[in-house]
Design an enzyme around this catalytic site. Sequence first.
Site, PDB file in Angstrom:
ATOM      1  N   HIS A 154     -78.296  12.512 107.663  1.00  0.00           N
ATOM      2  CA  HIS A 154     -79.391  11.938 106.872  1.00  0.00           C
ATOM      3  C   HIS A 154     -78.901  11.518 105.487  1.00  0.00           C
ATOM      4  CE1 HIS A 154     -82.322  14.595 109.359  1.00  0.00           C
ATOM      5  NE2 HIS A 154     -82.500  13.338 109.740  1.00  0.00           N
ATOM      6  N   LYS A 175     -96.343  19.162 115.606  1.00  0.00           N
ATOM      7  CA  LYS A 175     -95.066  19.876 115.700  1.00  0.00           C
ATOM      8  C   LYS A 175     -95.122  21.173 114.916  1.00  0.00           C
ATOM      9  CE  LYS A 175     -91.609  16.179 116.225  1.00  0.00           C
ATOM     10  NZ  LYS A 175     -90.465  15.553 115.558  1.00  0.00           N
ATOM     11  N   ARG A 200     -77.791   6.602 115.819  1.00  0.00           N
ATOM     12  CA  ARG A 200     -76.560   7.335 116.148  1.00  0.00           C
ATOM     13  C   ARG A 200     -75.940   6.758 117.422  1.00  0.00           C
ATOM     14  NH1 ARG A 200     -79.761  12.824 115.653  1.00  0.00           N
ATOM     15  NH2 ARG A 200     -81.054  11.434 116.855  1.00  0.00           N
ATOM     16  N   SER A 256     -81.136  17.334 113.532  1.00  0.00           N
ATOM     17  CA  SER A 256     -81.793  18.529 112.984  1.00  0.00           C
ATOM     18  C   SER A 256     -82.043  19.540 114.102  1.00  0.00           C
ATOM     19  CB  SER A 256     -83.126  18.159 112.339  1.00  0.00           C
ATOM     20  OG  SER A 256     -82.931  17.244 111.306  1.00  0.00           O
TER      21      SER A 256
HETATM   22  O1  PNS Z   1     -87.328  11.820 112.425  1.00  0.00           O
HETATM   23  P1  PNS Z   1     -88.443  11.540 113.380  1.00  0.00           P
HETATM   24  O2  PNS Z   1     -89.237  12.765 113.648  1.00  0.00           O
HETATM   25  O3  PNS Z   1     -87.983  10.848 114.636  1.00  0.00           O
HETATM   26  O4  PNS Z   1     -89.415  10.505 112.596  1.00  0.00           O
HETATM   27  C1  PNS Z   1     -90.484   9.873 113.233  1.00  0.00           C
HETATM   28  C2  PNS Z   1     -91.388   9.130 112.230  1.00  0.00           C
HETATM   29  C3  PNS Z   1     -91.910  10.073 111.173  1.00  0.00           C
HETATM   30  C4  PNS Z   1     -90.595   8.015 111.576  1.00  0.00           C
HETATM   31  C5  PNS Z   1     -92.551   8.521 113.062  1.00  0.00           C
HETATM   32  O5  PNS Z   1     -93.112   9.504 113.875  1.00  0.00           O
HETATM   33  C6  PNS Z   1     -93.655   7.894 112.203  1.00  0.00           C
HETATM   34  O6  PNS Z   1     -93.426   6.936 111.508  1.00  0.00           O
HETATM   35  N1  PNS Z   1     -94.862   8.465 112.287  1.00  0.00           N
HETATM   36  C7  PNS Z   1     -96.001   7.990 111.530  1.00  0.00           C
HETATM   37  C8  PNS Z   1     -97.119   7.522 112.445  1.00  0.00           C
HETATM   38  C9  PNS Z   1     -97.026   6.029 112.728  1.00  0.00           C
HETATM   39  O7  PNS Z   1     -96.961   5.217 111.846  1.00  0.00           O
HETATM   40  N2  PNS Z   1     -97.068   5.688 114.048  1.00  0.00           N
HETATM   41  C10 PNS Z   1     -97.119   4.318 114.518  1.00  0.00           C
HETATM   42  C11 PNS Z   1     -95.847   3.521 114.409  1.00  0.00           C
HETATM   43  S1  PNS Z   1     -94.536   4.089 115.432  1.00  0.00           S
END
Ligand code: PNS
Length: 159
Positions: free
Chosen positions: A19, A43, A92, A130
């Site tokens: 990150h 979560k 990745r 993570s």
């Molecule tokens: O590191 P992660 O957990 O894969 O991150 C996921 C994240 C936070 C980027 C994603 O879940 C997110 O943007 N959630 C917000 C809800 C949202 O906007 N959803 C619709 C578009 S995908």
Amino acid sequence: MAQRVALYPGSFDPLTNGHLDILSRARRLADRVVVAILENDAKTPLFSVAERIEMIREIVGSDPAVSARSFKGLLVDFARETGASLIVRGLRAVSDYEYELQMALMNRRLSTEIETVFLMAKEEYSYVSSRLVKEVARLGGDVAGLVPESVERRLRAKL
Ligand code: PNS
């Protein structure tokens, strides 16, 4: 001239060196980078949102161009609220691609003004997540070099 703001969203539970590598690359693309931590009721995280923000601030707080904030709801709404025109995500391996493409296209459908850019971390972090860091730490393995030292200490204290 208007400042270019990038959002670097994720769970960051906890922040890894992968990150951090992406964050330093994002820093070169934007005047300001906001690390955006999703408050996700679905979560059960190891670290609370407040702890994750505190950890990130401890590590990158000396750079005035980087901030850490939490958000709820749609990412594109938070991007508008923070004045961000870029969403940065790290890629990745090929296995990341499908999920990332879906999110990027959904976000583009929700807002045409915000562009998602994918950055590749150093190869040495290509297997670091993570989830695996937590698993290794929980089972007594060594995570030195995979996370910042302060995160390592907090992992040890927590597990
Ligand atoms: O590191 P992660 O957990 O894969 O991150 C996921 C994240 C936070 C980027 C994603 O879940 C997110 O943007 N959630 C917000 C809800 C949202 O906007 N959803 C619709 C578009 S995908």
